[in-house]
Design a protein around this motif. Structure first.
Motif, mmCIF file in Angstrom:
data_model
loop_
_atom_site.group_PDB
_atom_site.id
_atom_site.type_symbol
_atom_site.label_atom_id
_atom_site.label_comp_id
_atom_site.label_asym_id
_atom_site.label_seq_id
_atom_site.Cartn_x
_atom_site.Cartn_y
_atom_site.Cartn_z
ATOM 1 N N LEU A 60 0.830 -1.205 0.000
ATOM 2 C CA LEU A 60 0.000 0.000 0.000
ATOM 3 C C LEU A 60 0.865 1.256 0.000
ATOM 4 O O LEU A 60 0.504 2.261 -0.632
ATOM 5 C CB LEU A 60 -0.929 -0.001 1.217
ATOM 6 N N GLN A 61 1.992 1.207 0.672
ATOM 7 C CA GLN A 61 2.871 2.364 0.681
ATOM 8 C C GLN A 61 3.398 2.667 -0.720
ATOM 9 O O GLN A 61 3.514 3.827 -1.116
ATOM 10 C CB GLN A 61 4.033 2.131 1.658
ATOM 11 N N GLN A 62 3.689 1.617 -1.494
ATOM 12 C CA GLN A 62 4.145 1.832 -2.861
ATOM 13 C C GLN A 62 3.040 2.452 -3.707
ATOM 14 O O GLN A 62 3.299 3.324 -4.549
ATOM 15 C CB GLN A 62 4.614 0.518 -3.485
ATOM 16 N N ARG A 63 1.821 2.011 -3.486
ATOM 17 C CA ARG A 63 0.702 2.593 -4.234
ATOM 18 C C ARG A 63 0.486 4.054 -3.847
ATOM 19 O O ARG A 63 0.132 4.876 -4.682
ATOM 20 C CB ARG A 63 -0.565 1.772 -3.998
ATOM 21 N N LEU A 64 0.716 4.378 -2.592
ATOM 22 C CA LEU A 64 0.627 5.776 -2.171
ATOM 23 C C LEU A 64 1.708 6.614 -2.864
ATOM 24 O O LEU A 64 1.447 7.751 -3.287
ATOM 25 C CB LEU A 64 0.763 5.878 -0.652
ATOM 26 N N VAL A 65 2.912 6.041 -2.982
ATOM 27 C CA VAL A 65 3.980 6.721 -3.717
ATOM 28 C C VAL A 65 3.562 6.955 -5.158
ATOM 29 O O VAL A 65 3.782 8.037 -5.736
ATOM 30 C CB VAL A 65 5.288 5.889 -3.660
ATOM 31 N N ASP A 66 2.939 5.944 -5.761
ATOM 32 C CA ASP A 66 2.473 6.078 -7.146
ATOM 33 C C ASP A 66 1.459 7.205 -7.279
ATOM 34 O O ASP A 66 1.471 7.968 -8.253
ATOM 35 C CB ASP A 66 1.836 4.764 -7.621
ATOM 36 N N MET A 67 0.543 7.328 -6.281
ATOM 37 C CA MET A 67 -0.465 8.380 -6.345
ATOM 38 C C MET A 67 0.168 9.766 -6.258
ATOM 39 O O MET A 67 -0.251 10.704 -6.944
ATOM 40 C CB MET A 67 -1.490 8.203 -5.221
ATOM 41 N N VAL A 68 1.185 9.900 -5.424
ATOM 42 C CA VAL A 68 1.881 11.188 -5.330
ATOM 43 C C VAL A 68 2.561 11.507 -6.662
ATOM 44 O O VAL A 68 2.540 12.655 -7.132
ATOM 45 C CB VAL A 68 2.919 11.166 -4.183
ATOM 46 N N GLU A 69 3.131 10.479 -7.296
ATOM 47 C CA GLU A 69 3.765 10.673 -8.603
ATOM 48 C C GLU A 69 2.734 11.123 -9.643
ATOM 49 O O GLU A 69 2.974 12.051 -10.426
ATOM 50 C CB GLU A 69 4.423 9.367 -9.065
ATOM 51 N N ILE A 70 1.591 10.473 -9.633
ATOM 52 C CA ILE A 70 0.535 10.823 -10.588
ATOM 53 C C ILE A 70 0.056 12.250 -10.351
ATOM 54 O O ILE A 70 -0.126 13.032 -11.290
ATOM 55 C CB ILE A 70 -0.634 9.830 -10.477
ATOM 56 N N MET A 71 -0.150 12.598 -9.085
ATOM 57 C CA MET A 71 -0.609 13.945 -8.769
ATOM 58 C C MET A 71 0.407 14.994 -9.222
ATOM 59 O O MET A 71 0.038 16.026 -9.796
ATOM 60 C CB MET A 71 -0.854 14.080 -7.266
ATOM 61 N N GLY A 72 1.692 14.722 -8.980
ATOM 62 C CA GLY A 72 2.716 15.672 -9.385
ATOM 63 C C GLY A 72 2.746 15.868 -10.890
ATOM 64 O O GLY A 72 2.837 17.002 -11.377
ATOM 65 N N HIS A 73 2.657 14.773 -11.635
ATOM 66 C CA HIS A 73 2.659 14.879 -13.095
ATOM 67 C C HIS A 73 1.410 15.601 -13.579
ATOM 68 O O HIS A 73 1.483 16.448 -14.476
ATOM 69 C CB HIS A 73 2.744 13.486 -13.718
ATOM 70 N N ALA A 74 0.247 15.271 -12.983
ATOM 71 C CA ALA A 74 -1.006 15.895 -13.400
ATOM 72 C C ALA A 74 -1.001 17.392 -13.113
ATOM 73 O O ALA A 74 -1.497 18.193 -13.914
ATOM 74 C CB ALA A 74 -2.188 15.227 -12.699
ATOM 75 N N LEU A 75 -0.438 17.785 -11.967
ATOM 76 C CA LEU A 75 -0.338 19.210 -11.655
ATOM 77 C C LEU A 75 0.475 19.933 -12.708
ATOM 78 O O LEU A 75 0.119 21.029 -13.153
ATOM 79 C CB LEU A 75 0.289 19.402 -10.272
ATOM 80 N N GLY A 76 1.579 19.303 -13.110
ATOM 81 C CA GLY A 76 2.428 19.912 -14.127
ATOM 82 C C GLY A 76 1.728 20.049 -15.469
ATOM 83 O O GLY A 76 2.000 20.984 -16.224
ATOM 84 N N GLN A 77 0.820 19.108 -15.768
ATOM 85 C CA GLN A 77 0.108 19.117 -17.036
ATOM 86 C C GLN A 77 -1.214 19.895 -16.969
ATOM 87 O O GLN A 77 -1.881 20.061 -17.986
ATOM 88 C CB GLN A 77 -0.183 17.675 -17.479
ATOM 89 N N GLY A 78 -1.599 20.324 -15.760
ATOM 90 C CA GLY A 78 -2.889 21.001 -15.607
ATOM 91 C C GLY A 78 -4.058 20.063 -15.776
ATOM 92 O O GLY A 78 -5.161 20.494 -16.137
ATOM 93 N N ASP A 79 -3.843 18.781 -15.536
ATOM 94 C CA ASP A 79 -4.890 17.763 -15.700
ATOM 95 C C ASP A 79 -5.644 17.619 -14.382
ATOM 96 O O ASP A 79 -5.293 16.817 -13.515
ATOM 97 C CB ASP A 79 -4.244 16.437 -16.106
ATOM 98 N N MET A 80 -6.720 18.371 -14.218
ATOM 99 C CA MET A 80 -7.448 18.401 -12.958
ATOM 100 C C MET A 80 -8.162 17.088 -12.670
ATOM 101 O O MET A 80 -8.291 16.682 -11.519
ATOM 102 C CB MET A 80 -8.457 19.557 -12.967
#
Length: 296
Positions: free
Chosen positions: A182-202
């Motif tokens: 679960l901790q790895q999946r949480l890391v993945d979610m933070v990665e996704i959020m960071g990339h989405a923020l950079g792309q403006g993908d709300m």
């Protein structure tokens, strides 16, 4: 980007229509009914919003569920908004005529609403709307209907209170469980959020944020808390919190998510709880602007 991130971003952009084809309709013979019955059926719904006169106008609860889900959505909204008040009789024939759906669709929809505590069906009494005190206020659909209705301010405040109680505790407990998967999946979610923020993908950012909070509750290892994860997900969907975070990119918000993950990995219960409280304060500030109901 990880495979999970790519999949999630692709899925986030897909849309569900949820609309049924003409073959699903087994309509009531409204046109063949006596004129008096037609007039009575029409009068009984005169108090409802004109916008709700046809199934399937809006609402996430109806997506992907066809006519049945759309009718549940419409009747649920009408009950929660007060258009159909407590003890109001709901006659299946009138509902079928009003919304032009089959007996089966009406029957199944009323069963769903009964399970949510919105209506009750009794022999020799029929189906009637139940008072607010009987509603299952923790049901995700009811949470959304209240959030976009006259009770929106109360709903948002109550959801905020619940999150403040649930999530810091979940973060504290999760830090002591060491669930690496679960901790790895949480890391993945933070990665996704960071990339989405950079792309403006709300959309992707909001979905990753909701998944992050649901996973965190799951990681707490408490089945009763895990049962409440749907409430947190619903709160995020209606609050505007994650969408606001993506609309106004905040390194501070993303950093707090990362701090929570780091605290979990190191077993720092107090640090995880503290970071979550700081994150919730940020959500509270964002939620001061109430979003308009979402169109679908």
């Amino acid at each position: 980007m990880s495979t999970l991130a790519h999949t999630m971003m692709t899925t986030a952009r897909s849309a569900d229509s949820g609309l049924a084809g003409p073959g699903e309709l087994d309509r009531y013979s409204y046109a063949d009914a006596p004129a008096g019955e037609r007039a009575a059926a029409t009068r009984s719904w005169d108090g409802a919003e004109a916008e709700l006169g046809r199934v399937g106008r809006r609402g996430s609860a109806s997506r992907g569920r066809g006519l049945h889900g759309q009718l549940v959505q419409q009747l649920g909204q009408m009950i929660v908004s007060g258009d159909l008040g407590a003890d109001r009789p709901l006659v299946p024939e009138e509902i079928g005529q009003r919304f032009e759906v089959s007996r089966t669709v009406v029957r199944e929809s009323l069963r769903v609403l009964e399970a949510k505590g919105l209506v009750s069906a009794r022999p020799n009494v029929g189906t009637r709307v139940r008072p607010v005190s009987d509603w299952n206020l923790l049901d995700p659909d009811i949470i959304e209907w209240r959030a976009f209705g006259p009770q929106r301010d109360d709903q948002r405040r109550e959801l905020g209170d619940l999150r403040w109680t649930i999530e810091p505790l979940a973060a504290r407990l999760a830090a002591g469980h060491g669930r690496e998967d679960l901790q790895q999946r949480l890391v993945d979610m933070v990665e996704i959020m960071g990339h989405a923020l950079g792309q403006g993908d709300m959309i992707t950012c909001a979905r990753a944020d909701a998944e992050f909070h649901a996973l965190l509750i799951q990681a707490a290892g408490n089945r009763m808390l895990e049962h409440l994860s749907g409430i947190v997900s619903a709160a995020l969907q209606v609050s505007g919190g994650p969408a606001t975070a993506c609309d106004r990119p905040s390194e501070a918000s993303l950093a707090l998510h990362a701090r929570i993950v780091d605290a979990l990995a190191s077993g720092d219960s107090a640090g995880a709880e503290s970071a979550m409280r700081q994150l919730l304060v940020g959500h509270h500030e964002a939620e001061r602007v109430v979003p308009a109901p979402r169109e679908h």
